[in-house]
Design a protein around this motif. Sequence first.
Motif, mmCIF file in Angstrom:
data_model
loop_
_atom_site.group_PDB
_atom_site.id
_atom_site.type_symbol
_atom_site.label_atom_id
_atom_site.label_comp_id
_atom_site.label_asym_id
_atom_site.label_seq_id
_atom_site.Cartn_x
_atom_site.Cartn_y
_atom_site.Cartn_z
ATOM 1 N N ILE A 157 45.612 35.339 44.511
ATOM 2 C CA ILE A 157 45.745 35.348 45.980
ATOM 3 C C ILE A 157 45.212 36.690 46.521
ATOM 4 O O ILE A 157 44.471 36.737 47.505
ATOM 5 N N ILE A 158 45.573 37.772 45.840
ATOM 6 C CA ILE A 158 45.117 39.097 46.288
ATOM 7 C C ILE A 158 43.586 39.168 46.249
ATOM 8 O O ILE A 158 42.951 39.633 47.197
ATOM 9 N N SER A 159 43.008 38.639 45.174
ATOM 10 C CA SER A 159 41.551 38.755 45.085
ATOM 11 C C SER A 159 40.851 37.851 46.115
ATOM 12 O O SER A 159 39.865 38.249 46.727
ATOM 13 N N LEU A 160 41.396 36.659 46.338
ATOM 14 C CA LEU A 160 40.839 35.775 47.377
ATOM 15 C C LEU A 160 40.904 36.457 48.749
ATOM 16 O O LEU A 160 39.934 36.446 49.518
ATOM 17 N N CYS A 161 42.057 37.055 49.058
ATOM 18 C CA CYS A 161 42.251 37.651 50.389
ATOM 19 C C CYS A 161 41.399 38.904 50.570
ATOM 20 O O CYS A 161 40.972 39.204 51.675
ATOM 21 N N LYS A 162 41.177 39.610 49.484
ATOM 22 C CA LYS A 162 40.350 40.819 49.571
ATOM 23 C C LYS A 162 38.936 40.433 50.052
ATOM 24 O O LYS A 162 38.374 41.064 50.947
ATOM 25 N N LYS A 163 38.422 39.355 49.454
ATOM 26 C CA LYS A 163 37.082 38.895 49.838
ATOM 27 C C LYS A 163 37.043 38.517 51.316
ATOM 28 O O LYS A 163 36.047 38.700 51.990
ATOM 29 N N LYS A 164 38.142 37.967 51.805
ATOM 30 C CA LYS A 164 38.151 37.472 53.188
ATOM 31 C C LYS A 164 38.742 38.488 54.163
ATOM 32 O O LYS A 164 39.007 38.162 55.324
ATOM 33 N N LYS A 165 39.009 39.696 53.675
ATOM 34 C CA LYS A 165 39.568 40.777 54.512
ATOM 35 C C LYS A 165 40.894 40.377 55.172
ATOM 36 O O LYS A 165 41.130 40.598 56.369
ATOM 37 N N ILE A 166 41.735 39.747 54.369
ATOM 38 C CA ILE A 166 43.069 39.350 54.841
ATOM 39 C C ILE A 166 44.085 40.216 54.089
ATOM 40 O O ILE A 166 43.961 40.416 52.876
ATOM 41 N N ILE A 167 45.088 40.710 54.817
ATOM 42 C CA ILE A 167 46.108 41.570 54.205
ATOM 43 C C ILE A 167 47.101 40.712 53.411
ATOM 44 O O ILE A 167 47.519 39.648 53.879
ATOM 45 N N VAL A 168 47.472 41.191 52.225
ATOM 46 C CA VAL A 168 48.513 40.503 51.442
ATOM 47 C C VAL A 168 49.765 41.370 51.425
ATOM 48 O O VAL A 168 49.697 42.579 51.226
#
Length: 401
Positions: A157-168
Amino acid sequence: MENKITFKDIVNYSSNIFNGKFIPFLKSEINDSDIKKLFRKMKEGKVTNNYNDQLYNFLKKYYNYNRDVFLTNSGRDALYYLLLNLNFNKKEIIIPSYSCLGLIEPILQLNFKPHFIDIDKSLNPSLESIKKAINVNTAAVIIPHLGGTFAKDTLKIISLCKKKKIIVIEDCCQSFGLKINNKQVGTFADFSFFSSGVGKPVFTPLGGWVLTKKGFFKKFMQPTSKIQSTIDDEYRNYKKFVKRYSDNPFQVFKNIATDKINSYFDGSKRSFFSMKEQKEPRQVFNNLNAYIILDQLKRLEQKLIKRKQIAYKWSQKLKNNKKVQLIASTNSIYNKFYVCSEKNEKKRFLLKGWEVENGYTPLHLRYDFDKFKSADLKITNKLWQKIYSLPVRPSLDLNII
Ligand SMILES: Cc1ncc(COP(=O)(O)O)c(C=O)c1O
């Protein structure tokens, strides 16, 4: 066993309570005479220790001085201040519907929109569901490690969100003390929040904290210490807590009745904030509460060992029972020992005098929360009515399981 609750069941259940055979799900483990003495000394002005500072330093050290820590009054206040300081201009926050009011409350107070996603079989966020929910308005994804069990897709989830510039944000309210390969939960993402409130790994009347990447916030807007509660307020609140979480039969009866009344309002489709004063969380706790939290923190390692032993005993006891499925995996501190079964199995536990804790009613089925967006909630809808937790509090006597 019959599924319906009969008059005989109620008589049996009540007689367990009054014959000392009732095992409450939660019981305060704070040493009352210590707190009484400390309160007296504080009133006489004889306490020079600053327990707020000691608590702060304990946590800084716990995270090897690699993280910034901000103390708050509760887990929900911690999330409130974290969201406030992150200062998003996007409005949607992804959370599992299978969660508690403490998670949604700060989101709504700050006028964000929750976007509900599904869980996996360990009751933690489903990666597939998150993928479906992410859109151009997504500001953040919150990952609770529910019941103290590591959300297995955290890194993905962290790696997916990093790509999409979403905070986890990791919600560690139920999982403080959990480490995966020696890495503390709450340090996988850049931001996380914790609670030391009711039913949490550190179980005290109140408290919480925000944990962030070191130096991320140059200035962190937080509760001002000018609005600190007084020692008298805190002692009064502490006494209420001790009474509420005692095993006095009359108190147990009162608790059961109050819980029933509260659960009625839950399903009533009314606006959440019409039921609750909507106030900004601003108070911070005082020296007395800081002492209580610190004292329990110092005992945590011991308590986690005991939780593991209790969980092991439950698994052994239930391993041949085909009607009860165990939910907790190995990566857990067993803050809850979640199981899944039909109602009649749960009734069997209750009639033995074991108080079990019901799982959550999913948020999309509470108050008027069905107005918010949700991804496909297949597993949530299928499982929620069958989930409950068996007691795993550290003060339980292993021999009675
Ligand atoms: C998973 C989770 N998140 C957040 C919270 C909110 O914490 P608090 O009750 O300290 O505000 C809770 C507490 O019930 C929780 O269990």
